[in-house]
Design a protein around this motif. Structure first.
Motif, PDB file in Angstrom:
ATOM      1  N   THR A  16      10.158  -0.145  -5.380  1.00  0.00           N
ATOM      2  CA  THR A  16      10.376  -1.093  -5.151  1.00  0.00           C
ATOM      3  C   THR A  16      10.217  -1.757  -3.266  1.00  0.00           C
ATOM      4  O   THR A  16      10.309  -3.395  -3.226  1.00  0.00           O
ATOM      5  CB  THR A  16      11.187  -2.116  -5.927  1.00  0.00           C
ATOM      6  OG1 THR A  16      12.453  -1.471  -5.113  1.00  0.00           O
ATOM      7  CG2 THR A  16      11.333  -1.713  -7.128  1.00  0.00           C
ATOM      8  N   SER A  17      10.217  -1.088  -2.288  1.00  0.00           N
ATOM      9  CA  SER A  17      10.191  -1.370  -1.105  1.00  0.00           C
ATOM     10  C   SER A  17       8.673  -2.327  -0.860  1.00  0.00           C
ATOM     11  O   SER A  17       8.657  -2.536   0.390  1.00  0.00           O
ATOM     12  CB  SER A  17      10.393   0.082  -0.228  1.00  0.00           C
ATOM     13  OG  SER A  17       8.900   1.089  -0.297  1.00  0.00           O
ATOM     14  N   SER A  18       7.235  -1.731  -1.716  1.00  0.00           N
ATOM     15  CA  SER A  18       6.121  -2.212  -1.047  1.00  0.00           C
ATOM     16  C   SER A  18       5.660  -2.338  -2.123  1.00  0.00           C
ATOM     17  O   SER A  18       5.577  -1.602  -3.507  1.00  0.00           O
ATOM     18  CB  SER A  18       5.941  -1.534   0.355  1.00  0.00           C
ATOM     19  OG  SER A  18       5.151   0.264  -0.331  1.00  0.00           O
ATOM     20  N   ASP A  58      14.943   2.753  -4.405  1.00  0.00           N
ATOM     21  CA  ASP A  58      13.995   2.625  -2.933  1.00  0.00           C
ATOM     22  C   ASP A  58      14.229   3.801  -2.836  1.00  0.00           C
ATOM     23  O   ASP A  58      15.933   4.730  -2.564  1.00  0.00           O
ATOM     24  CB  ASP A  58      13.782   1.842  -1.984  1.00  0.00           C
ATOM     25  CG  ASP A  58      13.407   0.492  -2.938  1.00  0.00           C
ATOM     26  OD1 ASP A  58      12.424   0.024  -3.046  1.00  0.00           O
ATOM     27  OD2 ASP A  58      14.359  -1.356  -2.633  1.00  0.00           O
ATOM     28  N   ARG A  59      13.244   4.045  -1.719  1.00  0.00           N
ATOM     29  CA  ARG A  59      13.753   5.561  -0.625  1.00  0.00           C
ATOM     30  C   ARG A  59      15.247   5.439   0.595  1.00  0.00           C
ATOM     31  O   ARG A  59      15.414   6.186   1.048  1.00  0.00           O
ATOM     32  CB  ARG A  59      12.495   6.854  -0.506  1.00  0.00           C
ATOM     33  CG  ARG A  59      12.742   7.532   0.672  1.00  0.00           C
ATOM     34  CD  ARG A  59      11.130   8.060   0.741  1.00  0.00           C
ATOM     35  NE  ARG A  59       9.900   7.857   0.819  1.00  0.00           N
ATOM     36  CZ  ARG A  59       8.753   8.653   0.777  1.00  0.00           C
ATOM     37  NH1 ARG A  59       8.838   9.896   0.446  1.00  0.00           N
ATOM     38  NH2 ARG A  59       7.822   7.880   0.276  1.00  0.00           N
ATOM     39  N   SER A  60      14.236   4.262   1.536  1.00  0.00           N
ATOM     40  CA  SER A  60      14.773   3.931   2.291  1.00  0.00           C
ATOM     41  C   SER A  60      15.873   2.022   1.553  1.00  0.00           C
ATOM     42  O   SER A  60      14.879   1.610   0.968  1.00  0.00           O
ATOM     43  CB  SER A  60      13.894   3.378   3.480  1.00  0.00           C
ATOM     44  OG  SER A  60      12.866   4.348   3.078  1.00  0.00           O
ATOM     45  N   ALA A  83      -4.882  16.459  -6.589  1.00  0.00           N
ATOM     46  CA  ALA A  83      -3.074  16.831  -7.164  1.00  0.00           C
ATOM     47  C   ALA A  83      -2.825  15.455  -7.330  1.00  0.00           C
ATOM     48  O   ALA A  83      -1.789  15.317  -8.451  1.00  0.00           O
ATOM     49  CB  ALA A  83      -2.857  17.028  -5.633  1.00  0.00           C
ATOM     50  N   TYR A  84      -3.452  14.464  -6.560  1.00  0.00           N
ATOM     51  CA  TYR A  84      -3.433  13.544  -7.315  1.00  0.00           C
ATOM     52  C   TYR A  84      -3.266  13.401  -8.857  1.00  0.00           C
ATOM     53  O   TYR A  84      -2.566  12.973  -9.382  1.00  0.00           O
ATOM     54  CB  TYR A  84      -3.815  12.209  -6.797  1.00  0.00           C
ATOM     55  CG  TYR A  84      -2.868  10.627  -6.835  1.00  0.00           C
ATOM     56  CD1 TYR A  84      -2.147  10.428  -6.770  1.00  0.00           C
ATOM     57  CD2 TYR A  84      -4.716   9.756  -7.174  1.00  0.00           C
ATOM     58  CE1 TYR A  84      -1.784   8.833  -7.268  1.00  0.00           C
ATOM     59  CE2 TYR A  84      -4.158   8.496  -7.715  1.00  0.00           C
ATOM     60  CZ  TYR A  84      -2.809   8.136  -7.188  1.00  0.00           C
ATOM     61  OH  TYR A  84      -2.388   6.514  -7.301  1.00  0.00           O
ATOM     62  N   SER A  85      -4.753  13.383  -8.805  1.00  0.00           N
ATOM     63  CA  SER A  85      -5.463  13.153 -10.352  1.00  0.00           C
ATOM     64  C   SER A  85      -4.152  14.116 -11.391  1.00  0.00           C
ATOM     65  O   SER A  85      -3.752  13.197 -13.148  1.00  0.00           O
ATOM     66  CB  SER A  85      -6.490  13.855 -10.146  1.00  0.00           C
ATOM     67  OG  SER A  85      -7.432  12.596  -9.932  1.00  0.00           O
ATOM     68  N   ARG A 140      -5.203  -3.360  -3.358  1.00  0.00           N
ATOM     69  CA  ARG A 140      -4.696  -3.039  -2.059  1.00  0.00           C
ATOM     70  C   ARG A 140      -3.128  -2.943  -1.342  1.00  0.00           C
ATOM     71  O   ARG A 140      -2.458  -3.585  -1.584  1.00  0.00           O
ATOM     72  CB  ARG A 140      -4.861  -4.704  -1.625  1.00  0.00           C
ATOM     73  CG  ARG A 140      -4.641  -4.999  -0.016  1.00  0.00           C
ATOM     74  CD  ARG A 140      -5.002  -6.610   0.733  1.00  0.00           C
ATOM     75  NE  ARG A 140      -6.970  -6.336   0.475  1.00  0.00           N
ATOM     76  CZ  ARG A 140      -7.984  -5.567   0.452  1.00  0.00           C
ATOM     77  NH1 ARG A 140      -7.759  -4.982   1.237  1.00  0.00           N
ATOM     78  NH2 ARG A 140      -8.916  -6.287   0.198  1.00  0.00           N
ATOM     79  N   THR A 141      -3.004  -1.846  -0.992  1.00  0.00           N
ATOM     80  CA  THR A 141      -0.986  -1.933  -1.021  1.00  0.00           C
ATOM     81  C   THR A 141      -0.688  -0.640   0.490  1.00  0.00           C
ATOM     82  O   THR A 141      -2.427  -0.009   1.524  1.00  0.00           O
ATOM     83  CB  THR A 141      -0.437  -0.718  -2.036  1.00  0.00           C
ATOM     84  OG1 THR A 141      -1.573   0.694  -2.519  1.00  0.00           O
ATOM     85  CG2 THR A 141      -0.346  -1.650  -3.476  1.00  0.00           C
ATOM     86  N   ALA A 142      -0.179   0.349   0.628  1.00  0.00           N
ATOM     87  CA  ALA A 142       0.226   1.022   1.047  1.00  0.00           C
ATOM     88  C   ALA A 142      -0.430   2.530   0.968  1.00  0.00           C
ATOM     89  O   ALA A 142       0.014   3.438   1.823  1.00  0.00           O
ATOM     90  CB  ALA A 142       1.656   0.783   2.464  1.00  0.00           C
TER      91      ALA A 142
END
Ligand SMILES: NC(=O)c1ccc[n+]([C@@H]2O[C@H](COP(=O)([O-])OP(=O)(O)OC[C@H]3O[C@@H](n4cnc5c(N)ncnc54)[C@H](OP(=O)(O)O)[C@@H]3O)[C@@H](O)[C@H]2O)c1
Length: 262
Positions: free
Chosen positions: A16-18, A39-41, A148-150, A183-185
């Motif tokens: 949920t951080s981004s 969240d990781r951080s 790898a992603y797919s 549109r994200t990071a």
């Protein structure tokens, strides 16, 4: 959004951080519900009506996943919605890909989601809850430059299909959601074939906003017949072409994405 549908629900969201996870969390903030935001951080989430419990966890670390699940189960015995959303992308040709990068992609995208779901499954069963995975259009076919992603996302499809059938008699639902480019990071936080951080530009053309995608996720949950959900041209195209014209689909992907894997 059908606000009544979400009232008093217990919701768990990873990542949920981004991006999409953050936009999804923001949809729930004005409601009377509880959200465990993983969240990781550390991330300060805005305050509103919803009770938000922030938990820190690197989803690829077994001990972190065990710790946060224990924490969640100390605070609730039911989970109505579990959104397995955290993820990374990995770009690179298979013949140049380090195996450690493949494994890392699976540790985050696949094992993270599977492990968290396994640890929370009794609470989901108790709630007759919904399991949700943020997959991708790239999970519907092996995309060039994205092996790898797919594959890490496609493997999730199989797990959550199995669970859907096994737990149907408990009233547990399982939704596999495949958004298009958003549109994200993601393209800056992902990995290249050597495990270095990607620093790619956003995809060209008209791409979705995380808010648009979050609204579609909510709609998918509110629709009792949702299973494998795509909601734009690219999603419908890949979903149907793989069944009816795979050779043509591969030719189109080769041409369209040629620069992505050369
Ligand atoms: N953007 C797209 O075009 C697109 C299209 C289809 C599907 N998706 C999927 O949508 C999901 C969300 O991605 P996004 O586009 O919103 O990208 P994003 O902005 O990069 O968000 C990814 C989220 O996952 C978290 N995450 C990554 N690795 C993690 C780990 N090891 N442990 C815990 N959290 C971790 C990130 O945390 P940090 O902030 O700590 O990195 C971040 O909160 C992903 O599963 C992705 O595959 C995205």
């Amino acid at each position: 959004m059908k606000t009544k549908f979400w009232e008093n629900k217990t919701i768990v969201i990873t990542g949920t951080s981004s991006g999409i996870g953050e936009a999804l969390l923001h949809e729930f903030l004005p409601l009377n519900c509880t959200v465990f935001a993983i969240d990781r951080s550390p991330k300060e989430h805005p305050k509103n009506q919803a009770k938000v419990v922030s938990l820190l966890c690197d989803i690829s670390k077994e001990e972190d996943v065990e710790r946060v699940s224990t924490e969640i189960l100390k605070q609730t015995s039911t989970v109505d919605f579990l959104f397995n959303n955290a993820g990374i992308t990995t770009h690179g040709r298979f013949d140049q890909m380090e195996i450690s990068v493949f494994k890392k992609t699976f540790d985050i995208n696949f094992f993270g989601a599977v492990h968290l779901t396994r640890l929370l499954i009794e609470a989901v069963k108790k709630a007759k809850g919904t399991l949700f995975v943020t997959s991708t259009v790239s999970g519907l076919y092996g995309i060039p430059g994205r092996s790898a992603y797919s594959s890490s996302k496609a493997a999730l499809h199989a797990v959550f299909e199995s669970i859907r059938i096994e737990l149907s008699e408990y009233g547990v639902r399982s939704i596999i959601f495949c958004p298009p480019y958003t549109r994200t990071a993601l393209r800056t936080s992902g990995l290249d074939a050597k495990g270095q951080r990607l620093n790619e530009e956003q995809a060209k053309g008209k791409i979705k906003t995380p808010q648009e995608v979050a609204k579609e996720m909510i709609k998918a949950c509110e629709n009792p017949s949702s299973r494998l959900v795509t909601f734009d041209k690219s999603g419908y195209f890949v979903k149907w072409m793989r069944l009816f014209a795979p050779a043509l689909l591969e030719k189109i992907l080769f041409k369209k994405l040629y620069h992505d894997f050369h």
